[in-house]
Design an enzyme around this catalytic site. Structure first.
Site, PDB file in Angstrom:
ATOM      1  CE1 TYR A 181      46.871  52.659  29.924  1.00 17.96           C
ATOM      2  CE2 TYR A 181      46.452  50.933  28.594  1.00 17.96           C
ATOM      3  CZ  TYR A 181      45.799  51.544  29.402  1.00 17.96           C
ATOM      4  OH  TYR A 181      44.202  52.280  29.772  1.00 17.96           O
TER       5      TYR A 181
ATOM      6  CB  SER B 193      38.639  48.840  36.192  1.00 21.10           C
ATOM      7  OG  SER B 193      39.942  48.973  35.736  1.00 21.10           O
ATOM      8  CB  CYS B 194      34.376  44.256  34.486  1.00 25.26           C
ATOM      9  SG  CYS B 194      34.131  44.994  33.171  1.00 25.26           S
ATOM     10  CG  LEU B 195      37.476  41.447  37.361  1.00 25.20           C
ATOM     11  CD1 LEU B 195      38.462  40.577  37.628  1.00 25.20           C
ATOM     12  CD2 LEU B 195      35.713  40.834  37.562  1.00 25.20           C
TER      13      LEU B 195
ATOM     14  CB  SER C  79      43.331  38.891  33.356  1.00 24.76           C
ATOM     15  OG  SER C  79      44.110  37.078  33.780  1.00 24.76           O
ATOM     16  N   GLY C  80      46.002  39.548  31.757  1.00 28.84           N
ATOM     17  CA  GLY C  80      47.170  38.622  30.768  1.00 28.84           C
ATOM     18  C   GLY C  80      47.178  37.038  30.726  1.00 28.84           C
TER      19      GLY C  80
HETATM   20  N1  LIG Z   1      40.614  54.463  30.060  1.00 27.87           N
HETATM   21  C1  LIG Z   1      40.847  54.227  31.330  1.00 27.87           C
HETATM   22  O1  LIG Z   1      40.638  55.466  32.103  1.00 27.87           O
HETATM   23  C2  LIG Z   1      41.267  52.960  32.016  1.00 27.87           C
HETATM   24  C3  LIG Z   1      42.123  52.632  32.634  1.00 27.87           C
HETATM   25  C4  LIG Z   1      41.911  51.193  33.697  1.00 27.87           C
HETATM   26  C5  LIG Z   1      42.509  50.256  32.376  1.00 27.87           C
HETATM   27  N2  LIG Z   1      41.662  50.695  31.460  1.00 27.87           N
HETATM   28  C6  LIG Z   1      41.588  49.323  30.310  1.00 27.87           C
HETATM   29  O2  LIG Z   1      40.954  48.157  31.242  1.00 27.87           O
HETATM   30  C7  LIG Z   1      41.532  47.248  30.456  1.00 27.87           C
HETATM   31  C8  LIG Z   1      41.244  46.258  31.908  1.00 27.87           C
HETATM   32  O3  LIG Z   1      41.523  47.145  33.384  1.00 27.87           O
HETATM   33  P1  LIG Z   1      41.909  46.565  34.094  1.00 27.87           P
HETATM   34  O4  LIG Z   1      42.889  45.731  33.603  1.00 27.87           O
HETATM   35  O5  LIG Z   1      42.354  47.208  35.772  1.00 27.87           O
HETATM   36  O6  LIG Z   1      40.611  45.037  34.893  1.00 27.87           O
HETATM   37  P2  LIG Z   1      40.611  44.358  35.803  1.00 27.87           P
HETATM   38  O7  LIG Z   1      40.598  43.285  35.151  1.00 27.87           O
HETATM   39  O8  LIG Z   1      39.259  44.898  36.824  1.00 27.87           O
HETATM   40  O9  LIG Z   1      41.602  43.895  36.874  1.00 27.87           O
HETATM   41  C9  LIG Z   1      42.561  43.057  35.564  1.00 27.87           C
HETATM   42  C10 LIG Z   1      43.890  42.537  37.533  1.00 27.87           C
HETATM   43  O10 LIG Z   1      43.144  41.606  37.739  1.00 27.87           O
HETATM   44  C11 LIG Z   1      44.024  40.219  37.886  1.00 27.87           C
HETATM   45  N3  LIG Z   1      43.201  39.607  38.656  1.00 27.87           N
HETATM   46  C12 LIG Z   1      42.954  38.747  39.197  1.00 27.87           C
HETATM   47  N4  LIG Z   1      41.835  37.766  39.330  1.00 27.87           N
HETATM   48  C13 LIG Z   1      41.676  37.598  37.940  1.00 27.87           C
HETATM   49  C14 LIG Z   1      40.280  36.983  37.563  1.00 27.87           C
HETATM   50  N5  LIG Z   1      39.708  35.743  38.876  1.00 27.87           N
HETATM   51  N6  LIG Z   1      39.769  37.387  36.905  1.00 27.87           N
HETATM   52  C15 LIG Z   1      40.619  38.420  35.783  1.00 27.87           C
HETATM   53  N7  LIG Z   1      41.705  39.073  36.301  1.00 27.87           N
HETATM   54  C16 LIG Z   1      41.560  38.888  37.277  1.00 27.87           C
HETATM   55  C17 LIG Z   1      44.595  40.650  36.903  1.00 27.87           C
HETATM   56  O11 LIG Z   1      46.162  39.251  37.128  1.00 27.87           O
HETATM   57  P3  LIG Z   1      46.260  38.360  35.669  1.00 27.87           P
HETATM   58  O12 LIG Z   1      46.696  39.006  35.106  1.00 27.87           O
HETATM   59  O13 LIG Z   1      47.835  38.201  36.719  1.00 27.87           O
HETATM   60  O14 LIG Z   1      45.266  37.275  36.102  1.00 27.87           O
HETATM   61  C18 LIG Z   1      44.388  42.028  36.719  1.00 27.87           C
HETATM   62  O15 LIG Z   1      45.987  42.232  37.326  1.00 27.87           O
HETATM   63  C19 LIG Z   1      42.901  47.881  30.973  1.00 27.87           C
HETATM   64  O16 LIG Z   1      43.894  47.365  30.212  1.00 27.87           O
HETATM   65  C20 LIG Z   1      43.212  48.878  29.983  1.00 27.87           C
HETATM   66  O17 LIG Z   1      42.659  49.020  28.400  1.00 27.87           O
HETATM   67  C21 LIG Z   1      41.427  52.185  31.116  1.00 27.87           C
END
Ligand SMILES: NC(=O)c1ccc[n+]([C@@H]2O[C@H](COP(=O)([O-])OP(=O)(O)OC[C@H]3O[C@@H](n4cnc5c(N)ncnc54)[C@H](OP(=O)(O)O)[C@@H]3O)[C@@H](O)[C@H]2O)c1
Length: 304
Positions: A57, A214-216, A269-270
């Site tokens: 990452y 990536s629940c969202l 999210s951050g």
């Molecule tokens: N094992 C794997 O292959 C793999 C692959 C992908 C991810 N992961 C892990 O899973 C974690 C989560 O994945 P993800 O980042 O894709 O998760 P996600 O929760 O699906 O997406 C987060 C993104 O959505 C945005 N967002 C927009 N509106 C939002 C709201 N209302 N609430 C929350 N977020 C919102 C966030 O932006 P803002 O920051 O601006 O809120 C952020 O860019 C990663 O950090 C990583 O640790 C693992």
């Protein structure tokens, strides 16, 4: 405000917070070390004590920047569980000789990668190390040797996998005398493959909890203008009203958390207000029918 509870990941595995803070997108947040430390303390306050990293990452590495924040308050390490992943070898590690990103689960690379994660994070041990992606050239004897060496040296307490099929999970487990403690997989209405390919069935049978990433769908469900995403959003909004959820993101977390494997959900999210809002989803309970209305919206057809 609900305090996020701890759950045991597998019969002999570690305890994680039911919601886990993901650090994949950390470099997009533009935080200084001090701001990052504040963010870490804030999610710990909510009960989110487990953090998810990976060797691969970020440029500069997210692990290094996270380690710089930890250095500002050494005590924080003892209040969190740190997960990291290895096995993806990016071109940038040695760009003069390497042509493509690839997977590498050789004993040497697993150990080097885990040691580099420890060095970057400035810590003595990882709570859990995952193999990030299945490697077609994976020799499970070698992976088992690497895990054993890392465990014996005290550098890693537990091991798991990510994005593994059930057969890959079983294959690796045959060579280990301890259990794999999780399979970290994508779960959201745009990607329901692990509900259908036996991944979650296997974990339920073994009483191992998945980590849902990536629940969202990385915000695609909230923003994308495809027919499917629009259909899903519309049902999520109606259900949000029915269960008094504050946002459709909360309904998505509730949809993932409703699964009988009891996944822990990764938040990406951050923004601490979005994390705080995510925590509220633990108060929400979907009925079978509400859960299936989201499934139907995702599929675009009724159950057979
Ligand atoms: N094992 C794997 O292959 C793999 C692959 C992908 C991810 N992961 C892990 O899973 C974690 C989560 O994945 P993800 O980042 O894709 O998760 P996600 O929760 O699906 O997406 C987060 C993104 O959505 C945005 N967002 C927009 N509106 C939002 C709201 N209302 N609430 C929350 N977020 C919102 C966030 O932006 P803002 O920051 O601006 O809120 C952020 O860019 C990663 O950090 C990583 O640790 C693992």
């Amino acid at each position: 405000m609900k305090f996020v509870p701890k759950v045991q990941m597998s019969p002999n595995g570690p305890s994680f917070s039911r919601l886990v803070q993901g650090y994949w997108r950390m470099n997009e947040w533009g935080m200084s070390s001090q701001e990052l430390l504040t963010f870490i303390k804030q999610h710990i306050e909510l009960g989110i004590t487990t953090v998810d990293h990976a060797h691969v990452y970020g440029i500069p590495p997210c692990e290094k920047r996270f380690g710089e924040a930890l250095k500002l308050n050494r005590g924080i390490r003892d209040s969190i569980e740190i997960v990291s992943k290895c096995g993806i070898q990016p071109v940038r590690d040695n760009s003069s000789t390497r042509k493509v990103n690839h997977y590498n689960t050789s004993k040497k690379y697993i150990i080097e990668s885990a040691e580099l994660s420890l060095q970057r994070l400035g810590i003595d041990f990882l709570d859990v190390l995952l193999i990030h992606r299945p490697d077609f050239l994976m020799s499970v004897d070698e992976v088992a040797d690497a895990f054993r060496a890392l465990y014996d040296s005290g550098k890693v307490k537990h091991f798991g996998v990510s994005n593994f099929t059930p057969s890959q999970f079983s294959l690796l487990q045959t060579r280990l005398d301890f259990e794999l403690v999780t399979n970290q997989v994508e779960i959201n209405p745009l990607n329901m493959s692990c509900l259908e390919d036996g991944t979650l069935d296997q974990l339920q049978a073994l009483r191992v909890k998945p980590m849902a990433w990536s629940c969202l769908a990385g915000s695609r469900i909230l923003l994308e203008n495809t027919e499917q995403a629009i259909r899903i959003r519309s049902v999520l909004s109606i259900i949000a009203d029915e269960i008094q959820a504050a946002s459709i993101a909360q309904v998505l977390y509730a949809w993932v958390l409703r699964l009988p494997t009891n996944p822990v959900a990764l938040l990406g999210s951050g923004k601490i207000e979005r994390i705080t809002s995510g925590v509220e989803s633990l108060n929400l309970q979907l009925t079978h029918e509400q859960w299936y209305r989201i499934w139907v919206a995702a599929k675009g057809h009724n159950v057979p």
